[in-house]
Design a protein around this motif. Structure first.
Motif, mmCIF file in Angstrom:
data_model
loop_
_atom_site.group_PDB
_atom_site.id
_atom_site.type_symbol
_atom_site.label_atom_id
_atom_site.label_comp_id
_atom_site.label_asym_id
_atom_site.label_seq_id
_atom_site.Cartn_x
_atom_site.Cartn_y
_atom_site.Cartn_z
ATOM 1 N N LYS A 110 11.258 29.917 90.844
ATOM 2 C CA LYS A 110 11.564 30.459 89.519
ATOM 3 C C LYS A 110 10.288 30.971 88.839
ATOM 4 O O LYS A 110 9.288 30.263 88.764
ATOM 5 N N ASP A 132 8.535 32.095 85.449
ATOM 6 C CA ASP A 132 8.651 31.991 83.995
ATOM 7 C C ASP A 132 7.757 32.983 83.265
ATOM 8 O O ASP A 132 8.030 33.350 82.131
ATOM 9 N N ASN A 148 4.881 29.316 88.918
ATOM 10 C CA ASN A 148 5.889 29.959 88.056
ATOM 11 C C ASN A 148 5.392 31.247 87.404
ATOM 12 O O ASN A 148 6.026 31.740 86.475
ATOM 13 N N ASN A 187 3.168 27.333 79.528
ATOM 14 C CA ASN A 187 3.854 26.910 80.758
ATOM 15 C C ASN A 187 3.431 27.795 81.924
ATOM 16 O O ASN A 187 4.251 28.394 82.597
HETATM 17 C C1 LIG Z 1 8.219 25.437 82.499
HETATM 18 O O1 LIG Z 1 8.692 26.018 83.700
HETATM 19 C C2 LIG Z 1 9.526 25.181 84.481
HETATM 20 C C3 LIG Z 1 9.942 25.882 85.748
HETATM 21 O O2 LIG Z 1 8.953 26.679 86.286
HETATM 22 C C4 LIG Z 1 10.748 24.821 83.689
HETATM 23 O O3 LIG Z 1 11.529 23.918 84.443
HETATM 24 C C5 LIG Z 1 10.360 24.197 82.379
HETATM 25 O O4 LIG Z 1 11.504 23.995 81.595
HETATM 26 C C6 LIG Z 1 9.400 25.075 81.611
HETATM 27 N N1 LIG Z 1 8.938 24.411 80.420
HETATM 28 C C7 LIG Z 1 8.934 24.985 79.238
HETATM 29 C C8 LIG Z 1 8.363 24.161 78.117
HETATM 30 O O5 LIG Z 1 9.301 26.136 79.043
#
Ligand SMILES: *[C@@H]1O[C@H](CO)[C@@H](O)[C@H](O)[C@H]1NC(C)=O
Ligand SMILES: *[C@@H]1O[C@H](CO)[C@@H](O)[C@H](O)[C@H]1NC(C)=O
Ligand SMILES: *[C@@H]1O[C@H](CO)[C@@H](O)[C@H](O)[C@H]1NC(C)=O
Ligand SMILES: *[C@@H]1O[C@H](CO)[C@@H](O)[C@H](O)[C@H]1NC(C)=O
Length: 348
Positions: A25, A27, A137, A132
Motif C-alpha cells: 500500500k 500512502d 509506503n 507517515n
Molecule cells: C500509515 O500507513 C499505514 C500503511 O502504510 C497505515 O496502515 C496507517 O494507518 C497509516 N497511519 C496514518 C496515521 O495515516
C-alpha cells in the motif's frame, strides 16, 4: 526481446522479479520534476514575491495546472488512496547551468524536500508535514528534461560552453542518492516524451506551431532540422537513462534494497500520437493544440485563444503541454507501473 531485458538476464536477474515488492500500500507519492508534474509550487513562488514555501508547508493540489486541468500526480494519488507531496516546479531543469531559469531539481527541489524531512513544528516538536513516511509506503518519482533539452537550452545551443547532454543525465542519479539517504526505497524514473511531436518542436511540414511566445523566432530556423535534433536528443537521453538504471542499480549497487522502475511515458505518448482516436474524444487531434496563450507562465486558458473543439479531443493543451485527458492515461499507467503490470514499465 528488449536489449535491456537481455542485459538483465546476463546480470542473472530478471527485472520484474528483482527487488522489492511493487504491490504494498502506497500512502505517499513524492514528486520531483517540471511543468509536466507541477501542481501549484510555481504559483506559490509567483504569489509570494518569488519566495519559496517555508519548510513544513503543505501545498494543496491545484485543480488547474499547465495541462489546462488536473495533472497526473493527484489523479494517480486519488486512484491509490495516497497523498501527493509535490516538489515539481514549472520551468525546472535538472541542474542550474542555464542562466535565468526557474528553480532546478538539484539546487531547489531536493533541498526543499530535505528541509521538509528535517522539519520540526515548533509547537509540537514533531514533523507535521510527513507524518507517515516509511520506506515501504512511499514512492518517489522524477520526470525531468523537457526544459533541459528544449528551446533556450540544449536545442538552441544555449548551454554554457563545455556543458553536454551527459552533464544533464549525470544530474539524475544524485537526486535518488539524496532521497535514498532519507530512507526512500521506491523510485520511478519517467523517460522523456517524444518532444519532436510536441507542436512547439514539430516542424512546420508536420503540423508544428509557428512562432509562439515560448519560441518567438522559431520560423526563422529550419524547423525540419530542429525537429530532427530534438528526436536525436530525446532518443539518446532515453536510451542512456534506460541503460543507466541497471548500471547504477545492479552493477554499481548504488541503492541497495531499493526498487527502481522506469516509466516509459515516451512510448505511451507516442502510442496516443499514432492512434489518437483510440484515446481521445472526437475529433481526435494529436498534432494541433487547444489553447494559444499570450505568455508561457500562466496556468489555465484565461486570455488564450481556444479551439471550438473539446479539450478532451486534443493530445496537446498548448504547444508543449499534454491535455488533462492525456494526464489521465499517464496517471492510470503510472498506477500500473506501481503494481508492475504496465507494458510501459521496466522493473528492477
Ligand atoms: C500509515 O500507513 C499505514 C500503511 O502504510 C497505515 O496502515 C496507517 O494507518 C497509516 N497511519 C496514518 C496515521 O495515516
Ligand atoms: C479542487 O476541486 C475540488 C472539487 O473537485 C475542490 O473540493 C477543491 O477545493 C479544489 N481545490 C482547489 C485548490 O481549488
Ligand atoms: C531544411 O533542412 C532539411 C534537412 O536538413 C533540408 O532537407 C531542407 O532543404 C532545409 N530547408 C531549407 C529551406 O533550407
Ligand atoms: C487540430 O487542431 C488544430 C488547432 O485547432 C487545427 O488547426 C487542425 O486543423 C486540427 N487538425 C485536425 C486533423 O483536426
Amino acid at each position: 526481446m528488449r536489449p535491456l531485458a537481455l542485459f538483465a538476464l546476463f546480470m542473472g536477474c530478471v527485472p520484474s522479479r528483482c527487488c522489492g515488492s511493487g504491490t504494498s500500500k502506497i500512502d505517499n507519492l513524492i514528486v520531483f520534476g517540471d511543468s509536466y508534474s507541477d501542481e501549484g509550487r510555481l504559483e506559490y513562488f509567483l504569489s509570494h514575491n518569488n519566495t519559496p514555501p517555508p519548510p513544513g508547508l503543505y501545498i494543496p493540489e491545484a485543480n488547474v495546472t499547465k495541462s489546462g486541468g488536473k495533472s497526473w500526480p493527484q489523479i494517480a494519488a486519488k486512484a491509490i488512496g495516497a497523498t501527493t507531496f509535490n516538489y515539481a516546479v514549472t520551468g525546472a531543469v535538472c541542474t542550474d547551468f542555464f542562466p535565468d531559469v526557474l528553480p532546478s531539481v538539484q539546487e531547489y527541489e531536493v533541498p526543499a524536500f530535505l528541509a521538509d524531512v528535517a522539519y520540526k513544528n515548533p509547537a509540537t516538536g514533531t514533523n507535521t508535514l510527513y507524518t507517515n513516511r516509511t520506506s515501504s509506503n512511499t514512492v518517489y518519482t522524477l520526470w525531468i528534461g523537457t526544459n533541459d533539452l528544449g528551446v533556450n537550452a540544449f536545442l538552441t545551443d544555449s548551454q554554457p560552453a563545455g556543458k553536454t547532454l551527459d552533464d544533464f543525465i549525470q544530474c539524475v542519479w544524485p537526486t535518488f542518492d539524496y532521497i535514498y539517504s532519507t530512507g526512500g526505497r521506491k523510485f520511478v524514473l519517467f523517460t522523456e516524451i517524444p518532444l519532436n511531436y510536441a507542436p512547439l518542436y514539430a516542424s512546420l511540414e508536420h503540423g508544428g506551431a509557428g512562432d509562439v511566445p515560448r519560441w518567438p523566432d522559431k520560423e526563422a530556423h529550419n524547423t525540419t532540422e530542429y525537429e530532427q535534433k530534438m528526436l536525436e536528443y530525446v532518443t539518446l537521453v532515453n536510451t542512456v537513462l534506460e541503460y543507466g538504471v541497471p548500471l547504477q542499480q545492479s552493477v554499481k549497487k548504488r541503492w541497495p534494497g531499493a526498487s527502481f522502475s522506469i516509466f516509459n511515458v515516451h512510448d505511451l505518448i507516442s502510442d496516443i500520437y499514432h492512434a489518437p482516436s483510440d484515446y481521445l474524444d472526437a475529433p481526435a487531434n494529436a498534432t494541433g493544440f487547444y489553447a494559444e496563450c499570450p505568455n508561457s507562465i500562466q496556468v489555465g486558458s484565461a486570455n488564450c485563444e481556444v479551439s471550438p473543439n473539446p479539450l478532451s479531443s486534443f493530445l496537446w493543451f498548448d504547444e508543449l503541454h499534454m491535455s488533462p485527458k492525456v494526464h489521465e492515461y499517464i496517471a492510470s499507467e503510472f498506477v500500473n507501473v506501481l503494481s508492475q503490470k504496465s507494458k510501459y514499465g521496466i522493473y528492477y
